[in-house]
Design a protein around this motif. Structure first.
Motif, short mmCIF file in Angstrom:
data_model
loop_
_atom_site.label_atom_id
_atom_site.label_comp_id
_atom_site.label_asym_id
_atom_site.label_seq_id
_atom_site.Cartn_x
_atom_site.Cartn_y
_atom_site.Cartn_z
N PRO A 31 0.87 -1.12 -0.03
CA PRO A 31 0.10 0.31 -0.27
C PRO A 31 0.91 1.66 0.26
O PRO A 31 2.11 1.55 0.81
N PRO A 71 -2.94 6.99 -0.83
CA PRO A 71 -4.51 7.33 -0.57
C PRO A 71 -5.67 7.74 -2.68
O PRO A 71 -4.34 8.88 -3.57
N ASN A 72 -6.04 7.01 -3.01
CA ASN A 72 -6.37 7.47 -4.30
C ASN A 72 -8.04 7.70 -4.79
O ASN A 72 -8.23 6.76 -4.72
N ASN A 79 -12.99 5.42 -1.39
CA ASN A 79 -12.07 5.85 -0.87
C ASN A 79 -11.09 4.34 -1.87
O ASN A 79 -10.69 3.15 -0.78
N GLN A 130 -6.83 3.19 -2.94
CA GLN A 130 -5.46 3.31 -2.51
C GLN A 130 -4.38 3.17 -3.51
O GLN A 130 -4.41 2.04 -4.79
N ASN A 157 4.70 10.30 -1.51
CA ASN A 157 3.68 11.35 -0.53
C ASN A 157 3.53 12.88 -0.90
O ASN A 157 2.57 13.70 -1.42
#
Length: 324
Positions: free
Chosen positions: A176, A179-180, A281, A283, A310
């Motif tokens: 992971p 966020p996407n 939501n 990712q 990020n």
């Protein structure tokens, strides 16, 4: 003099009969599915390419490809041979990088493949990484989810960025990453802007959808089907840019990654709608085949993404990404 039976020497047959040059040539042919493109990449003549592939095929004793008209297609054996050739080339490349480190140099090749919405931040991350390693060769491929899974199966790249976890039958390392969120957009003068919109009401709107094989498309279809609704699809488009242009043209509403909007002016022609069940939501995931020996560069870039990736992702409004 010691004699070896065919059975005893079978395990080393390819070592004695297949050359590294043949391995390099067949890998290029398999990747391009073209003798001409492989010849251009390796600065060889097409007859040389054909002769070397033929020699490798004869050494193996099985056909590696089929030719239909001007097109070539790998056989099942050819697919397996191509994957092994890439493993060999990758390991030799890794050795070259290691030797360069001993010499005090940093060189090598880094191949990254991303789903289309990740193209909004990956070039920035790669650019920052390349400043630390100015002599490396970079490759960035952008494709939809279906083509990405095919690239993973063919072992074409070092690292892959996907928005959805791949099917469980693929034996992969999945890390992971970031966020996407998927959001609904419309023309800024659309009647639904500023409203609380139910999914049932949204289903009546003409929809601009991504193509079959797109992760966003499957996510949208899942959300609608959970409520017993169907998407009112007006058009199918293959890029986020095309979708955004059509939204500006007021041809319909659409779902995109919020990353695709970070260069958009918040007072511009595109607005994000407040819709029930959105944002979805999701990712980003960094993916590579389990057991794959990552090159030193790929390992360093993986760490770079985990530690600093990020910083190069903009989720809200218009603005510049961090320059560090």
């Amino acid at each position: 003099m010691e004699k070896h039976t065919p059975e005893a020497s079978h395990g080393q047959f390819l070592i004695r009969h297949a050359s590294l040059r043949q391995i390099q040539i067949f890998e290029a042919v398999a990747r391009h599915l073209s003798f001409t493109k492989a010849a251009n990449e390796l600065y060889l003549t097409q007859p040389t390419i054909s002769a070397q592939v033929k020699s490798l095929s004869e050494s193996i004793g099985l056909p590696l490809y089929e030719q239909v008209g001007r097109n070539i297609f790998l056989t099942e054996v050819g697919e397996h041979v191509a994957c092994t050739c890439r493993d060999i080339i990758d390991r030799l490349s890794n050795l070259e990088i290691l030797l360069d480190d001993f010499r005090g140099m940093t060189r090598g090749r880094l191949r990254v493949a991303v789903v289309s919405t990740a193209k909004y931040f990956m070039p920035i991350a790669l650019g920052k990484f390349a400043k630390k390693h100015p002599n490396i060769d970079l490759s960035l491929k952008v494709a939809n989810r279906e083509k990405m899974l095919k690239r993973i199966h063919q072992n074409l790249d070092d690292l892959y960025i996907l928005g959805q976890v791949p099917p469980s039958h693929l034996d992969l390392e999945v890390i992971p990453f970031a966020p996407n969120p998927l959001v609904v957009i419309a023309n800024s003068e659309h009647e639904l802007v500023g409203q609380k919109v139910s999914l049932k009401k949204l289903a009546k709107q003409p929809f601009l959808m991504r193509e079959e094989g797109s992760g966003i498309r499957s996510a949208v279809e899942d959300v609608f089907s959970e409520k017993g609704l169907k998407v009112n699809e007006r058009m199918t488009l293959e890029t986020n840019e095309a979708i955004k242009h059509c939204v500006v043209g007021d041809l319909g509403v659409a779902v995109v990654s919020r990353h695709a909007l970070y260069l958009e002016d918040m007072h511009g022609p595109i607005a994000e709608l407040d819709v029930e069940g959105f944002p979805i939501n999701k990712q980003w995931n960094i993916v590579y085949p389990k057991g794959k020996e990552l090159s030193l560069l790929a390992k360093e870039f993986l760490s770079f993404l985990q530690e600093r990736g990020n910083k190069y992702i903009q989720l809200e409004g218009k603005g510049s990404v961090e320059s560090a």
